[in-house]
Motif scaffolding. Structure first.
Motif, short mmCIF file in Angstrom:
data_model
loop_
_atom_site.label_atom_id
_atom_site.label_comp_id
_atom_site.label_asym_id
_atom_site.label_seq_id
_atom_site.Cartn_x
_atom_site.Cartn_y
_atom_site.Cartn_z
N TRP A 37 18.31 9.87 46.16
CA TRP A 37 17.08 9.21 45.70
C TRP A 37 17.35 7.92 44.95
O TRP A 37 16.64 6.93 45.13
N GLY A 38 18.35 7.90 44.08
CA GLY A 38 18.66 6.68 43.35
C GLY A 38 19.09 5.56 44.27
O GLY A 38 18.69 4.39 44.11
N ALA A 39 19.89 5.90 45.27
CA ALA A 39 20.31 4.91 46.26
C ALA A 39 19.13 4.43 47.09
O ALA A 39 19.06 3.25 47.47
N MET A 40 18.17 5.33 47.38
CA MET A 40 16.98 4.93 48.14
C MET A 40 16.16 3.91 47.35
O MET A 40 15.61 2.96 47.93
N VAL A 41 16.05 4.12 46.04
CA VAL A 41 15.32 3.16 45.20
C VAL A 41 16.00 1.80 45.26
O VAL A 41 15.34 0.76 45.40
#
Length: 296
Positions: free
Chosen positions: A248-252
């Motif tokens: 999720w952090g990488a997606m952001v």
């Protein structure tokens, strides 16, 4: 005269039942518990629920908005990103990488922290004092900063994030368990157990630990939410999961380039992080309230 028998039934509630009654009386804690159960279910069954592969690209549906937008479609419920990847499928697979990994990190940190904290808590004298000062020094460094330092040395990647965040969490468990065991060791019932002939292991496991488990459980819930944020932050900083990972952090971070054109590529994984951390915190707050009468 006929004899009258009076029967009196004492209803004794177990401590676990009393904890559950207090916990279940808090509606927000119950909502958080169901949310955590939902996340655990997704962690296990995400590969079977996701309609698409998280890395599958479709050049014909680039930056497709979510289904509630007039331009969206039901086939891609939460829309797509700039490479045509289905965001709903990536969010589902991301549960394993963000939430699932945080559980593994906390479990590993708890294992090492429990051993070190328990042994140090039973110690006395200069050894305990030296360890306390060492822990104070380590805890003065924020967990995220320590995780960044570890990952910077070991290199980016999910495996290194696991160890980086885990190493940063260990001092917190050591300090919590050390303090709890150290305080309980001073009490009179421990002295009574010693006079009864109990050895150190028996005193620790059968006398001290039943009064420490609640502190450990509360620390675990706090550590899970912190681990989620740390894993997501490292992914956002490109020190954790690398593309095309659906963490999720990488997606952001990957969606920032299209923030104005396709804000859902940033907001949807951001909301997923918020929802997960909020759910864990609600359960933690409920546990703190339920366990407080036992501690007092």
């Amino acid at each position: 005269m006929p004899r009258i028998k009076i029967y009196q039934e004492d209803h004794i509630e177990s401590p676990i039942w009393r904890i559950w009654q207090t916990f279940s009386s808090n509606p927000f804690a119950v909502i958080g518990l169901w949310a955590v159960i939902f996340l655990l279910t997704l962690t296990i069954f995400a590969p079977f629920i996701a309609p698409y592969s998280p890395e599958m690209q479709d050049q014909q549906v680039l930056l497709l908005p979510p289904s509630w937008d007039p331009a969206g479609t039901v086939e891609h419920f939460l829309g797509t990103d700039d490479l045509g990847r289905d965001i709903f499928s990536r969010i589902l697979h991301g549960v394993q990488l963000t939430f699932g990994m945080s559980l593994l990190v906390v479990a590993t940190s708890l294992f090492f922290g429990f051993i070190i904290g328990s042994l140090s808590g039973m110690m006395r004298g200069i050894k305990s004092s030296i360890l306390s000062h060492l822990l104070d020094s380590l805890l003065s460094i924020p967990s995220l900063l320590m995780a960044i330092l570890v990952v910077a040395v070991m290199g980016p990647g999910l495996n290194n994030v696991f160890w980086g965040v885990g190493i940063a969490m260990v001092p917190q468990f050591v300090r919590t368990i050390h303090n709890a065991v150290h305080e309980e060791h001073k009490k009179q019932y421990v002295t009574a157990a010693k006079l009864d002939g109990a050895n150190s292991l028996q005193i620790f496991w059968y006398v001290i630990m039943p009064n420490v488990w609640d502190v450990v459980i509360i620390q675990v819930t706090m550590a899970i939410s912190a681990a989620i944020l740390d894993i997501a932050a490292l992914g956002f900083l490109n020190l954790g999961a690398q593309a095309p990972s659906p963490e999720w952090g990488a997606m952001v971070a990957q969606g920032l380039d299209n923030l104005l054109l396709a804000p859902w590529t940033v907001t949807i994984p951001g909301v997923a992080i918020l929802f997960t951390v909020l759910s864990v915190n609600l359960v933690g707050d409920g546990l703190r309230s339920a366990l407080a009468p036992i501690r007092n």
